[in-house]
Design a protein around this motif. Structure first.
Motif, PDB file in Angstrom:
ATOM      1  N   LEU A  94       0.838  -1.205   0.000  1.00  0.00           N
ATOM      2  CA  LEU A  94       0.000   0.000   0.000  1.00  0.00           C
ATOM      3  C   LEU A  94       0.870   1.250   0.000  1.00  0.00           C
ATOM      4  O   LEU A  94       0.629   2.206  -0.734  1.00  0.00           O
ATOM      5  CB  LEU A  94      -0.918   0.007   1.226  1.00  0.00           C
ATOM      6  CG  LEU A  94      -2.018  -1.060   1.264  1.00  0.00           C
ATOM      7  CD1 LEU A  94      -2.666  -1.107   2.644  1.00  0.00           C
ATOM      8  CD2 LEU A  94      -3.058  -0.793   0.195  1.00  0.00           C
ATOM      9  N   ILE A  95       1.885   1.219   0.840  1.00  0.00           N
ATOM     10  CA  ILE A  95       2.806   2.364   0.909  1.00  0.00           C
ATOM     11  C   ILE A  95       3.480   2.563  -0.441  1.00  0.00           C
ATOM     12  O   ILE A  95       3.565   3.677  -0.965  1.00  0.00           O
ATOM     13  CB  ILE A  95       3.849   2.135   2.025  1.00  0.00           C
ATOM     14  CG1 ILE A  95       3.167   2.247   3.394  1.00  0.00           C
ATOM     15  CG2 ILE A  95       5.011   3.114   1.894  1.00  0.00           C
ATOM     16  CD1 ILE A  95       4.035   1.853   4.569  1.00  0.00           C
ATOM     17  N   ARG A  96       3.922   1.445  -1.023  1.00  0.00           N
ATOM     18  CA  ARG A  96       4.590   1.527  -2.323  1.00  0.00           C
ATOM     19  C   ARG A  96       3.652   2.141  -3.368  1.00  0.00           C
ATOM     20  O   ARG A  96       4.048   2.998  -4.155  1.00  0.00           O
ATOM     21  CB  ARG A  96       5.049   0.139  -2.777  1.00  0.00           C
ATOM     22  CG  ARG A  96       5.686   0.120  -4.131  1.00  0.00           C
ATOM     23  CD  ARG A  96       6.126  -1.280  -4.516  1.00  0.00           C
ATOM     24  NE  ARG A  96       7.496  -1.578  -4.148  1.00  0.00           N
ATOM     25  CZ  ARG A  96       8.562  -1.230  -4.876  1.00  0.00           C
ATOM     26  NH1 ARG A  96       8.415  -0.544  -5.980  1.00  0.00           N
ATOM     27  NH2 ARG A  96       9.769  -1.543  -4.484  1.00  0.00           N
ATOM     28  N   ASP A 116     -17.258  -4.512  -4.125  1.00  0.00           N
ATOM     29  CA  ASP A 116     -16.851  -3.545  -5.131  1.00  0.00           C
ATOM     30  C   ASP A 116     -15.517  -3.994  -5.731  1.00  0.00           C
ATOM     31  O   ASP A 116     -14.479  -3.951  -5.067  1.00  0.00           O
ATOM     32  CB  ASP A 116     -16.717  -2.160  -4.470  1.00  0.00           C
ATOM     33  CG  ASP A 116     -16.300  -1.099  -5.464  1.00  0.00           C
ATOM     34  OD1 ASP A 116     -16.277  -1.399  -6.676  1.00  0.00           O
ATOM     35  OD2 ASP A 116     -16.007   0.035  -5.022  1.00  0.00           O
ATOM     36  N   TYR A 117     -15.583  -4.459  -6.984  1.00  0.00           N
ATOM     37  CA  TYR A 117     -14.363  -4.911  -7.673  1.00  0.00           C
ATOM     38  C   TYR A 117     -13.731  -3.790  -8.480  1.00  0.00           C
ATOM     39  O   TYR A 117     -12.626  -3.922  -8.965  1.00  0.00           O
ATOM     40  CB  TYR A 117     -14.703  -6.082  -8.608  1.00  0.00           C
ATOM     41  CG  TYR A 117     -15.047  -7.352  -7.870  1.00  0.00           C
ATOM     42  CD1 TYR A 117     -14.044  -8.239  -7.506  1.00  0.00           C
ATOM     43  CD2 TYR A 117     -16.358  -7.645  -7.519  1.00  0.00           C
ATOM     44  CE1 TYR A 117     -14.339  -9.404  -6.813  1.00  0.00           C
ATOM     45  CE2 TYR A 117     -16.668  -8.805  -6.826  1.00  0.00           C
ATOM     46  CZ  TYR A 117     -15.652  -9.677  -6.482  1.00  0.00           C
ATOM     47  OH  TYR A 117     -15.942 -10.826  -5.792  1.00  0.00           O
ATOM     48  N   ASN A 118     -14.490  -2.713  -8.636  1.00  0.00           N
ATOM     49  CA  ASN A 118     -14.036  -1.648  -9.517  1.00  0.00           C
ATOM     50  C   ASN A 118     -13.154  -0.671  -8.745  1.00  0.00           C
ATOM     51  O   ASN A 118     -13.564   0.436  -8.401  1.00  0.00           O
ATOM     52  CB  ASN A 118     -15.267  -0.944 -10.105  1.00  0.00           C
ATOM     53  CG  ASN A 118     -14.871   0.061 -11.154  1.00  0.00           C
ATOM     54  OD1 ASN A 118     -13.785  -0.033 -11.735  1.00  0.00           O
ATOM     55  ND2 ASN A 118     -15.718   1.047 -11.375  1.00  0.00           N
ATOM     56  N   ARG A 119     -11.951  -1.132  -8.421  1.00  0.00           N
ATOM     57  CA  ARG A 119     -11.043  -0.329  -7.588  1.00  0.00           C
ATOM     58  C   ARG A 119      -9.769  -0.099  -8.384  1.00  0.00           C
ATOM     59  O   ARG A 119      -8.816  -0.868  -8.285  1.00  0.00           O
ATOM     60  CB  ARG A 119     -10.734  -1.090  -6.299  1.00  0.00           C
ATOM     61  CG  ARG A 119     -11.976  -1.550  -5.534  1.00  0.00           C
ATOM     62  CD  ARG A 119     -12.463  -0.558  -4.555  1.00  0.00           C
ATOM     63  NE  ARG A 119     -11.409  -0.138  -3.660  1.00  0.00           N
ATOM     64  CZ  ARG A 119     -11.537   0.844  -2.769  1.00  0.00           C
ATOM     65  NH1 ARG A 119     -12.662   1.498  -2.668  1.00  0.00           N
ATOM     66  NH2 ARG A 119     -10.523   1.176  -2.003  1.00  0.00           N
ATOM     67  N   LYS A 120      -9.759   0.968  -9.156  1.00  0.00           N
ATOM     68  CA  LYS A 120      -8.702   1.167 -10.151  1.00  0.00           C
ATOM     69  C   LYS A 120      -7.309   1.300  -9.552  1.00  0.00           C
ATOM     70  O   LYS A 120      -6.321   0.924 -10.158  1.00  0.00           O
ATOM     71  CB  LYS A 120      -9.018   2.396 -11.002  1.00  0.00           C
ATOM     72  CG  LYS A 120     -10.224   2.141 -11.887  1.00  0.00           C
ATOM     73  CD  LYS A 120     -10.326   3.148 -13.015  1.00  0.00           C
ATOM     74  CE  LYS A 120     -11.450   2.770 -13.960  1.00  0.00           C
ATOM     75  NZ  LYS A 120     -12.768   2.669 -13.274  1.00  0.00           N
ATOM     76  N   ARG A 121      -7.230   1.858  -8.357  1.00  0.00           N
ATOM     77  CA  ARG A 121      -5.894   2.083  -7.792  1.00  0.00           C
ATOM     78  C   ARG A 121      -5.469   0.990  -6.804  1.00  0.00           C
ATOM     79  O   ARG A 121      -4.422   1.084  -6.176  1.00  0.00           O
ATOM     80  CB  ARG A 121      -5.849   3.458  -7.135  1.00  0.00           C
ATOM     81  CG  ARG A 121      -5.757   4.570  -8.198  1.00  0.00           C
ATOM     82  CD  ARG A 121      -5.390   5.881  -7.576  1.00  0.00           C
ATOM     83  NE  ARG A 121      -6.580   6.623  -7.157  1.00  0.00           N
ATOM     84  CZ  ARG A 121      -6.567   7.611  -6.277  1.00  0.00           C
ATOM     85  NH1 ARG A 121      -5.446   7.984  -5.709  1.00  0.00           N
ATOM     86  NH2 ARG A 121      -7.671   8.241  -5.968  1.00  0.00           N
ATOM     87  N   SER A 122      -6.308  -0.041  -6.688  1.00  0.00           N
ATOM     88  CA  SER A 122      -6.018  -1.117  -5.743  1.00  0.00           C
ATOM     89  C   SER A 122      -4.674  -1.794  -6.042  1.00  0.00           C
ATOM     90  O   SER A 122      -4.293  -1.937  -7.206  1.00  0.00           O
ATOM     91  CB  SER A 122      -7.138  -2.154  -5.812  1.00  0.00           C
ATOM     92  OG  SER A 122      -6.741  -3.344  -5.160  1.00  0.00           O
ATOM     93  N   ILE A 123      -3.990  -2.227  -5.004  1.00  0.00           N
ATOM     94  CA  ILE A 123      -2.750  -2.997  -5.202  1.00  0.00           C
ATOM     95  C   ILE A 123      -3.055  -4.367  -5.793  1.00  0.00           C
ATOM     96  O   ILE A 123      -2.156  -5.097  -6.174  1.00  0.00           O
ATOM     97  CB  ILE A 123      -1.964  -3.204  -3.879  1.00  0.00           C
ATOM     98  CG1 ILE A 123      -2.837  -3.912  -2.829  1.00  0.00           C
ATOM     99  CG2 ILE A 123      -1.426  -1.880  -3.362  1.00  0.00           C
ATOM    100  CD1 ILE A 123      -2.067  -4.458  -1.649  1.00  0.00           C
ATOM    101  N   GLY A 124      -4.325  -4.730  -5.860  1.00  0.00           N
ATOM    102  CA  GLY A 124      -4.718  -6.054  -6.366  1.00  0.00           C
ATOM    103  C   GLY A 124      -5.091  -6.955  -5.207  1.00  0.00           C
ATOM    104  O   GLY A 124      -5.242  -6.502  -4.075  1.00  0.00           O
ATOM    105  N   ARG A 125      -5.257  -8.193  -5.522  1.00  0.00           N
ATOM    106  CA  ARG A 125      -5.591  -9.173  -4.501  1.00  0.00           C
ATOM    107  C   ARG A 125      -4.337  -9.637  -3.775  1.00  0.00           C
ATOM    108  O   ARG A 125      -3.300  -9.795  -4.405  1.00  0.00           O
ATOM    109  CB  ARG A 125      -6.130 -10.429  -5.174  1.00  0.00           C
ATOM    110  CG  ARG A 125      -7.535 -10.471  -5.357  1.00  0.00           C
ATOM    111  CD  ARG A 125      -7.951 -11.801  -5.929  1.00  0.00           C
ATOM    112  NE  ARG A 125      -9.356 -11.685  -6.188  1.00  0.00           N
ATOM    113  CZ  ARG A 125     -10.264 -11.706  -5.210  1.00  0.00           C
ATOM    114  NH1 ARG A 125      -9.906 -11.910  -3.955  1.00  0.00           N
ATOM    115  NH2 ARG A 125     -11.522 -11.535  -5.488  1.00  0.00           N
ATOM    116  N   VAL A 126      -4.445  -9.931  -2.489  1.00  0.00           N
ATOM    117  CA  VAL A 126      -3.344 -10.624  -1.812  1.00  0.00           C
ATOM    118  C   VAL A 126      -3.732 -12.065  -1.499  1.00  0.00           C
ATOM    119  O   VAL A 126      -2.902 -12.854  -1.062  1.00  0.00           O
ATOM    120  CB  VAL A 126      -2.875  -9.900  -0.529  1.00  0.00           C
ATOM    121  CG1 VAL A 126      -2.274  -8.547  -0.889  1.00  0.00           C
ATOM    122  CG2 VAL A 126      -4.008  -9.743   0.473  1.00  0.00           C
TER     123      VAL A 126
END
Lengths: 445, 127, 492
Positions: free
Chosen positions: C157-159, C320-330
């Motif tokens: 997240l920080i990155r 909500d899957y529409n998260r454009k800035r998300s780091i993705g799934r972990v």
């Protein structure tokens, strides 16, 4: 509060022994600005009865009494009662990671048995004590292949569980580990080997495939191994449906097997906790992530087990460790161990045969989209996916997974799963509903 | 205890060289500090290594220690016995348990290392 | 005098493979209600395996005896105090186990339609809200599977935020007292690790920190209270130093049991942190897992949280899957839901005031142990401690007895050892965390055992060096295990 054993009298005694008169003084050294000057904005504690009621109320808001045709990585298998009997024992439930071998032989022995059973199932030489789940085992396997080969690129089949691939991408992004996908054959649903061959290069560390793949199809592990090994890459074989290993040839050509054991008596539980595994060849032991239990003897010469090869791990090697994993899924792995013990050699085979029979019964009534051999789930082209599933819901049936979210080209298809728990009558309803929906004029609102 | 014909580093490695042919190992002091050695990780023959850079590692049950090369050069041979019998690093660190043989690329580096007497004084002071 | 325990017989038991004999069964499947299928025909003969060689074949009775016998070879919280420092081995309420098995929660498939998963989502939403209040942070993700997984999520997240600001930067600062997961995590997130030495008093040295923090530093990972059990008194200044240079403050929440209801990381400058639900929030360790490692963040990091996120639309919960800035799934799906249920049950049982009382008891126990043992064991750092206390074996080592020996002797007295040789900044550390679970009686017995061992070391050090003596398994030869690894059973 019932979880706090001290009486106020005892507290005063102990405070006195500490030379403190008020509990607040224990925190006097915290900077004022760092302290919370008010009570937490959380309701007061409630009784056991009210807690049960709270979760019953939430459960009532979920679907109840539906027959379910979802698989896609999480399978509806019977959980033998022995599983909960064993994992409810306080000695297993409330013990820590077995670092103190003298008083942890119970856990250590069961993990050694677990490692052995995973090897027997997968045809690998060694297996670790568990990973978080199948999805996180995949990037761990990829990173392991990178260490073992000194190469950096990863090729992953599109028929690997889509969410596993997403997790792989999250991990890969910051490691200078390029990930590229290769396709599946639109006729058979098996690997597109030509696409794989085309995309292979000498910088590829790992080729990652899944069997049975996301479409339920027993995939071409041997061919993938030949292509991967031909260019000096390792083959990582993923599985999400562990029951299939009761009947399917183990992926013996793999260099690393990364799998999910949810099928082994682990309740679906809305996505976790499950248990992943990494199994591999002996020569890659030192590249493995996660805990390992080894056999030894104690000072009196009796067989004893202990955690071993720990120098790979974060608490010793820190930033040079093979993984940052610490807590794993020990108790869940124990569930799987009990499951494997209960079903055993004959039972797992018989269970797999029942799954095969059920899925093939259903598939016999509706035409699977792909021609490849499948285990207990398969893809069906149904047209208006959401309409179909709405109709099924009215009949107290949760239909198959709509594939459009993961595969735009399969937006007209669902992934249907049948296990030993699936009833013939429900399958008849599903087949019937699909066949009716196939003729649009017959679909009634 | 510490052979006179070896040169020593502050990280507790030794090198014995004749011309540009060198042999590298860890000192008796190093093996004592590590305790029972269970695994040795060595580079492949042909690897070029630089003075002061890690050439491998030795492991006990609960510790890993990098081995830093006392000199620069190309690894010509590694001690295969250590894979099967890492315990000889505890029993014979200055003899049978040598780690690698190396073709020195800068023999002058030897002069910058410690003599046996200097090394003994160094570990005495470290204690 | 050992009065907490006395020996009793324990059953011997072979490995399940050695107990097996052909034809034995512990299962019975229902009659198949569809026609059987020929496997070779359905799958292709080449895809069908031979029997699973060596797989168990035992009866139900033998199976239950097998696992029950093995279980008795373990120590457990249900037996007594488990004073492992930094591990927070507290009581695992059994009601949590019951509610986690509530049928429609335990059998909810992660892909069942949202309309049929409202209850599961409501549980998650309520836990997110409770953890945000407890930590003083703005948003929480429940996706990470354990503490180290939460760390990785937090650093990613920080990155992501720093990348958006134009430069992900190069390194993460980590105090030398940190858990090993911190540097391992930083490396996996693609950062270099710079270790920073603690001050002479064992806390962050802020003037040194001010010198070190530059434009290459992405974050400082700090555990608070630190692994000495000491609250980082300069944490607010440290956060200011970092923020001024555009760096972030990550907090490892492993020691949150010292703070719940007393102080909130969000109020003292932390930008992102993880919690270990299997420590602070009482979910069982189960011999090593499962855990859950929720990550709590300040608003600025919220857009980057792993997808999907819970979202309220009208009166319904949705993903909500529409998260454009998300780091993705972990992780696949949404998190270790079964663990989350248990943690929420714990929070509901305590309630706000109860959680604070638990913290007070946890700290009181650790301070009490310190007061009563400091005459017998060396205390290398004298700052006020919170939920744990770290002694060293300095005095005992002079007689040739080390922390590991004292730990093993403690087993003979009926206790699980404390954490041995950690944190690394204390030579020969004895790291003791009692948690709020222990009453005065159990704590007094523990203290008496520690005092008795200190006396034994003076009179009979060999007795301690060869401990434990009363266990069914004596010291295990870990050297042979590592030199010649035997990691699976094979037939003789």
């Amino acid at each position: 509060m019932r979880y706090l054993p001290k009486s106020d009298f005892e507290r005063r005694e102990m405070l006195g022994a500490c030379g403190v008169s008020q509990p607040e003084e224990l925190f006097a050294h915290l900077p004022e600005a760092a302290r919370l000057g008010r009570p937490l904005n959380l309701a007061p504690g409630i009784s056991e009865y009210e807690i049960v009621q709270y979760f019953r109320d939430r459960a009532a808001e979920n679907g109840n009494g539906f027959a379910c045709f979802l698989g896609a990585g999480v399978y509806n298998h019977y959980r033998p009662v022995l599983v909960d009997t064993v994992v409810s024992r306080g000695e297993f439930l409330t013990s820590y990671t077995p670092y103190q071998a003298e008083i942890a032989q119970g856990t250590l022995t069961t993990i050694f048995e677990f490692q052995t059973m995973i090897c027997q199932l997968t045809g690998m030489d060694v297996a670790n004590a568990s990973m978080y789940d199948g999805s996180t085992a995949v990037p761990e396997a990829a990173m392991m292949a990178v260490r073992a080969t000194g190469k950096g690129r990863v090729l992953v089949a599109r028929s690997v569980h889509p969410e596993y691939r997403e997790v792989l991408l999250t991990y890969a992004k910051n490691q200078g580990m390029p990930v590229e996908e290769f396709g599946y054959d639109p006729e058979t649903g098996t690997l597109d080997l030509e696409d794989l061959e085309r995309k292979m290069d000498d910088f590829t560390a790992a080729v990652i495939v899944q069997t049975p793949n996301f479409f339920g199809i027993a995939d071409q592990v041997k061919e993938a191994a030949r292509i991967a090994h031909g260019r000096g890459a390792l083959l990582v074989v993923v599985f999400t449906e562990a029951v299939s290993l009761g009947i399917l040839e183990p992926p013996a050509e793999a260099d690393i097997v990364a799998g999910e054991l949810q099928s082994f008596a682990i309740s679906p539980s809305y996505g976790g906790p499950y248990a992943g595994i990494i199994a591999t060849r002996e020569k890659y032991i030192r590249q493995m992530p996660g805990r390992l239990v080894g056999q030894s003897v104690d000072s009196r010469g009796n067989r004893a087990f202990c955690l071993t090869l720990a120098t790979r791990e974060q608490h010793i090697r820190r930033e040079k460790a093979t993984s940052n994993i610490c807590t794993n899924q020990a108790l869940i792995a124990l569930m799987a161990t009990v499951f494997m013990t209960v079903y055993g050699k004959q039972g797992l085979r018989e269970l797999a045969e029942q799954n095969l029979a059920k899925a093939h019964y259903l598939a016999g009534k509706v035409k699977p989209r792909f021609s490849g051999p499948f285990f207990n789930e398969f893809v069906v082209k149904v047209g208006a996916v959401e309409d179909l599933n709405k109709q099924l819901l009215k009949k107290k049936i949760i239909g198959g997974l709509p594939l459009g979210r993961f595969y735009p080209e399969l937006a007209d298809s669902v992934l249907l799963c049948a296990t030993e728990m699936t009833r013939r009558a429900d399958m008849d309803v599903v087949a019937d509903t699909i066949l009716r929906a196939a003729t649009p004029t017959e679909v009634t609102a | 205890m510490y052979p006179e014909n070896f040169r020593y580093t502050k990280e507790h490695e030794w090198v014995a060289a004749v011309g540009d042919a060198g042999t590298i190992g860890i000192t008796d002091h190093a093996q004592q500090e590590l305790g029972d050695i269970v695994y040795v990780d060595l580079p492949k023959a042909g690897t070029h290594i630089e003075q002061g850079k890690s050439l491998g590692s030795v492991e006990s049950v609960k510790a890993v220690s990098d081995v830093y090369s006392p000199v620069s050069g190309e690894v010509t041979e590694i001690n295969q016995t250590l894979a099967e019998k890492p315990e000889i690093l505890n029993s014979d660190p200055h003899g049978a348990a040598w780690l690698v043989k190396i073709k020195l690329s800068a023999p002058a580096e030897l002069a910058g290392l410690m003599s046996a007497a200097e090394y003994e004084a160094y570990i005495g002071a470290e204690k | 005098m050992i009065n907490k325990v006395r020996p009793h017989l324990s059953q011997n038991e072979l490995l399940v493979f050695e107990r097996s004999s052909p034809g034995k069964k512990a299962y019975q499947l229902p009659e198949l209600d569809v026609p059987a299928v020929d496997a070779a025909e359905a799958l292709g003969a080449a895809n069908v395996r031979a029997e699973i060689e060596g797989f168990p074949e035992i009866s139900e009775v033998e199976a239950i005896r097998h696992f029950t016998r093995l279980s008795t070879w373990n120590y457990a919280i249900d037996y007594g105090m488990y004073p492992l420092g930094s591990c927070t081995m507290k009581y695992n309420p059994r009601i949590n186990e019951v509610v986690a098995r509530t049928e429609a929660l335990a059998w909810a498939h992660p892909y069942q339609p949202a309309a049929l998963a409202q209850g599961s989502m409501a549980v998650m939403a309520q836990l997110e809200a409770a953890l945000a209040e407890i930590t003083g942070m703005d948003a929480v993700t429940l996706q990470p599977a354990a503490g180290a997984h939460g760390e990785l999520t937090g650093i990613l997240l920080i990155r992501a935020l720093l990348e958006k600001r134009g430069n992900p930067r190069k390194k993460i600062l980590i105090p030398d007292s940190a858990h090993g997961t911190n540097p391992a995590t930083a490396a996996i997130a693609g950062y270099a690790v710079q270790n920073i030495p603690s001050s002479a008093t064992g806390v962050l040295d802020v003037s040194a920190l001010a010198q070190i923090v530059d434009k290459d530093v992405a974050a400082l990972m700090v555990t608070n209270p630190n692994t000495l059990g000491v609250f980082e008194e300069n944490i607010i200044q440290a956060a200011e130093i970092l923020h001024k240079k555009g760096a972030m403050l990550y907090m490892d929440g492993a020691n949150m049991n010292a703070l719940v209801g007393i102080a909130r990381p969000g109020d003292f400058g932390v930008d992102v942190m993880h919690l270990n639900l299997h420590k602070t929030f009482s979910t069982p360790h189960g011999g090593g897992g499962p855990g859950a490692g929720p990550v709590a963040v300040k608003k600025v990091l919220e857009p980057f949280l792993p997808a999907p996120r819970l979202k309220r639309t009208g009166k319904k919960w949705a993903w909500d899957y529409n998260r454009k800035r998300s780091i993705g799934r972990v992780k696949a799906y949404y998190g270790n839901f079964g663990v989350l249920v248990r943690a929420l049950a714990y929070i509901l049982a305590h309630g706000g005031p109860g959680l604070r009382n638990a913290t007070v008891d946890a700290v009181l126990n650790a301070v009490y142990i310190r007061k009563r043992l400091e005459a017998y064991y060396d205390l290398p750092y004298s700052q006020a401690n919170m939920h744990e206390v770290v002694f060293s074996d300095h005095r005992q080592a002079k007689l040739g007895v080390h922390t590991g020996d004292i730990a093993k002797r403690l087993i003979d007295y009926g206790f699980h050892p404390y954490t041995v040789s950690f944190p690394l900044i204390v030579h020969g550390a004895l790291m003791i965390e009692p948690t709020e679970t222990e009453g005065k009686h159990e704590i007094d017995q523990f203290i008496e055992a520690m005092i008795s061992i200190a006396q034994e070391i003076e009179t009979d050090p060999q007795l301690v060096k060869t401990a434990p003596h009363g266990t069914r398994t004596s010291r295990v030869d870990e050297v042979t295990a590592a030199r010649k690894p035997v990691l699976r059973w094979k037939p003789a």
